[in-house]
Design a protein around this motif. Structure first.
Motif, PDB file in Angstrom:
ATOM      1  N   TYR A  29       8.802  66.175  51.553  1.00 19.34           N
ATOM      2  CA  TYR A  29       9.662  65.160  52.170  1.00 19.34           C
ATOM      3  C   TYR A  29       9.164  64.749  53.561  1.00 19.34           C
ATOM      4  O   TYR A  29       9.869  64.889  54.571  1.00 19.34           O
ATOM      5  CB  TYR A  29      11.102  65.665  52.280  1.00 19.34           C
ATOM      6  N   SER A  31       8.907  62.028  55.171  1.00 20.89           N
ATOM      7  CA  SER A  31       9.578  60.950  55.913  1.00 20.89           C
ATOM      8  C   SER A  31      11.085  61.123  55.985  1.00 20.89           C
ATOM      9  O   SER A  31      11.787  60.244  56.494  1.00 20.89           O
ATOM     10  CB  SER A  31       9.259  59.593  55.260  1.00 20.89           C
ATOM     11  N   ILE A  32      11.589  62.263  55.518  1.00 21.39           N
ATOM     12  CA  ILE A  32      13.038  62.388  55.419  1.00 21.39           C
ATOM     13  C   ILE A  32      13.709  62.489  56.785  1.00 21.39           C
ATOM     14  O   ILE A  32      14.830  62.044  56.973  1.00 21.39           O
ATOM     15  CB  ILE A  32      13.417  63.590  54.524  1.00 21.39           C
ATOM     16  N   LYS A  34      13.098  60.808  59.312  1.00 23.15           N
ATOM     17  CA  LYS A  34      13.157  59.486  59.928  1.00 23.15           C
ATOM     18  C   LYS A  34      14.219  58.604  59.282  1.00 23.15           C
ATOM     19  O   LYS A  34      14.341  57.429  59.602  1.00 23.15           O
ATOM     20  CB  LYS A  34      11.792  58.801  59.801  1.00 23.15           C
ATOM     21  N   THR A  35      15.001  59.144  58.385  1.00 22.48           N
ATOM     22  CA  THR A  35      15.939  58.348  57.619  1.00 22.48           C
ATOM     23  C   THR A  35      17.368  58.642  58.026  1.00 22.48           C
ATOM     24  O   THR A  35      17.647  59.467  58.900  1.00 22.48           O
ATOM     25  CB  THR A  35      15.780  58.641  56.126  1.00 22.48           C
ATOM     26  N   VAL A  36      18.297  58.013  57.305  1.00 21.59           N
ATOM     27  CA  VAL A  36      19.718  58.232  57.583  1.00 21.59           C
ATOM     28  C   VAL A  36      20.199  59.602  57.120  1.00 21.59           C
ATOM     29  O   VAL A  36      21.262  60.050  57.519  1.00 21.59           O
ATOM     30  CB  VAL A  36      20.582  57.145  56.906  1.00 21.59           C
ATOM     31  N   PHE A 155      11.276  59.924  49.773  1.00 20.09           N
ATOM     32  CA  PHE A 155      12.456  59.304  50.387  1.00 20.09           C
ATOM     33  C   PHE A 155      12.170  58.953  51.842  1.00 20.09           C
ATOM     34  O   PHE A 155      11.647  59.760  52.597  1.00 20.09           O
ATOM     35  CB  PHE A 155      13.661  60.240  50.304  1.00 20.09           C
ATOM     36  N   GLY A 156      12.544  57.740  52.231  1.00 20.63           N
ATOM     37  CA  GLY A 156      12.343  57.278  53.595  1.00 20.63           C
ATOM     38  C   GLY A 156      11.109  56.419  53.775  1.00 20.63           C
ATOM     39  O   GLY A 156      10.924  55.818  54.836  1.00 20.63           O
ATOM     40  N   GLU A 157      10.258  56.339  52.753  1.00 21.04           N
ATOM     41  CA  GLU A 157       9.023  55.566  52.889  1.00 21.04           C
ATOM     42  C   GLU A 157       9.208  54.096  52.531  1.00 21.04           C
ATOM     43  O   GLU A 157       8.403  53.259  52.939  1.00 21.04           O
ATOM     44  CB  GLU A 157       7.923  56.211  52.036  1.00 21.04           C
ATOM     45  N   LYS A 159      11.044  51.062  53.447  1.00 20.40           N
ATOM     46  CA  LYS A 159      11.856  50.622  54.581  1.00 20.40           C
ATOM     47  C   LYS A 159      12.886  49.577  54.197  1.00 20.40           C
ATOM     48  O   LYS A 159      13.860  49.355  54.923  1.00 20.40           O
ATOM     49  CB  LYS A 159      10.952  50.061  55.687  1.00 20.40           C
ATOM     50  N   LYS A 162      16.078  51.826  51.191  1.00 19.96           N
ATOM     51  CA  LYS A 162      16.028  53.222  51.615  1.00 19.96           C
ATOM     52  C   LYS A 162      16.405  54.191  50.502  1.00 19.96           C
ATOM     53  O   LYS A 162      15.882  55.297  50.432  1.00 19.96           O
ATOM     54  CB  LYS A 162      16.958  53.438  52.814  1.00 19.96           C
ATOM     55  N   GLU A 197      26.500  58.932  53.671  1.00 13.77           N
ATOM     56  CA  GLU A 197      25.532  57.840  53.550  1.00 13.77           C
ATOM     57  C   GLU A 197      25.521  57.266  52.139  1.00 13.77           C
ATOM     58  O   GLU A 197      25.450  56.056  51.943  1.00 13.77           O
ATOM     59  CB  GLU A 197      24.123  58.337  53.923  1.00 13.77           C
TER      60      GLU A 197
END
Length: 397
Positions: A29, A31-32, A34-36, A155-157, A159, A162, A197
């Motif tokens: 994970y 990019s996780i 950097k996400t909500v 997840f998070g990649e 943009k 999402k 979320e």
């Protein structure tokens, strides 16, 4: 996808009755953060857990060279639906050496790769009514309070969308049972923690691909066995096999089953597997733990009596014995015996002792190396049929 095994029988005839396995382990994970999903982070257990599952399936007679496969009490076996294929997706990126020594490099469990692998798995299973499908997932899971969504490694990649890498498990299954004729077994080692979320999204997470949810189901033999209950977490020791997966493998290794309809062996189906996994999950956790993981509700249809795995020998129970007060352990002993099996006595000086015995009638108890300290305590002729139990014998009562 990464096909780590395909049997000669399936290569010759893709429509042959077989067990087709899809294993997914999402750990990285990248990019996780950097996400909500601010409370989620990379994991250390899924990669180890998915390899443990692969080892169990691939160590049996179907995938190993002749004469090297482990028996049904240690590895997968099903003569009605032999192992036909195993696909693995796993992160982080690293090679996996199969029990036969083949080195493979599993693809990353991105949402695109999961979709492709699932579609291929679902197509294989549609070819024969007696095939079995096993879907295993270990990684992040979230909940809207009612249902579970699983989170792909990328997840998070995306943009723009999402939540494109989050998929709705139950709706995916509802579409699958309208295409597949074989029996389906889903094992989900993931949290079901409530996610605001997810709840607040205008567009809810979707199934893995477009499928009808209406129309007659082609199979009514399917089940989803989840690691935890709604709005709860699933746990794992850092860098080790997750508790649910460890309990599942312990149960499969000879700890549950019922007489096979053929009269040969013992079938391991969902009806027997679920309580066995629950017992091992309970057994693996400290009684002092504040938030003990409980097995989730089993979703599905059918009688749940189709064997996924078949044992040669009668199932056995793991019985752990101890004494109270614990101060007597230094001189205490625990024992088990039956009419046919002589007494097996083991010292308790190093702590509780464990016995593995076939299901049946057993006598167990405790005594002392110094007979004057306390009299022998006997629990006579108990019918033991579970998977794993702890018993503490009070030697002063």
């Amino acid at each position: 996808m990464t096909l780590i095994f395909e049997s000669d029988a399936v290569k010759a005839d893709p429509a042959a009755a077989a067990t087709h396995v899809l294993l997914i382990g999402c750990s990285e994970y990248p990019s996780i953060s950097k996400t909500v999903f601010g409370n989620l982070a990379p994991l250390t257990s899924p990669r180890v857990s998915v390899e443990a599952m692969a080892d169990w399936f691939m160590s049996g007679v179907d995938a190993m060279p002749a004469g090297q496969g482990k028996g049904p009490e240690e590895a997968f076996f099903n003569n009605e639906a032999p192992l036909g294929s195993v696909v693995m997706l796993a992160s982080p990126n690293a090679s996996y050496t199969t029990p036969s020594g083949t080195v493979v490099s599993p693809l990353r469990p991105s949402i695109a790769n999961i979709r492709e692998a699932y579609f291929d798995w679902h197509e294989r299973l549609a070819l024969h009514a007696n095939s079995r499908g096993v879907f295993y997932y270990c990684g992040h899971g979230v909940s809207d309070g009612l249902t579970q969504q699983l989170v792909a490694d990328d997840f998070g990649e995306n943009k723009i969308l999402k939540f494109d890498s989050v998929f709705h498990l139950s709706n995916t299954v509802q579409g699958t049972i309208r295409k597949v004729t074989g029996s389906l077994f889903y094992f989900i080692d993931a949290c079901m923690e409530l996610s605001q979320e997810i709840i607040n999204q205008v567009a809810s997470p979707q199934p893995l691909f477009d499928m009808d949810r209406i129309g007659k189901a082609k199979t009514t033999e399917w089940a989803i066995l989840r690691a935890t209950t709604a709005n709860r977490l699933a746990y794992a020791p850092p860098g080790e096999v997750a508790y649910f997966t460890a309990a599942l493998l312990a149960a499969l290794r000879g700890r549950c089953g019922t007489d096979h309809p053929s009269g040969t062996g013992y079938g391991v189906d969902v009806t027997r597997l679920r309580p066995a996994v629950a017992e091992f999950l309970e057994f693996s956790q400290s009684a002092a733990a504040e938030d003990r993981q409980k097995l989730g509700n089993t979703e599905g249809e059918g009688n749940w009596n189709v064997p996924m795995h078949v044992l040669t020998n009668r199932p056995s129970i793991l019985l752990e014995l101890d004494i109270e007060p614990k101060g007597y352990r230094a001189i205490g002993q625990a024992f088990m015996e039956s009419v046919a099996v002589p007494r097996d006595t083991r010292p308790l000086s190093a702590g509780p002792v464990q016995f593995v015995r076939e299901h049946g009638e057993w006598t167990y108890g405790a005594n002392s190396t110094d007979p004057t300290t306390f009299p022998e305590k006997l629990v006579a002729r108990q019918l033991l049929t579970g998977a794993a139990k702890r018993k503490s014998i009070n030697v002063e009562s």
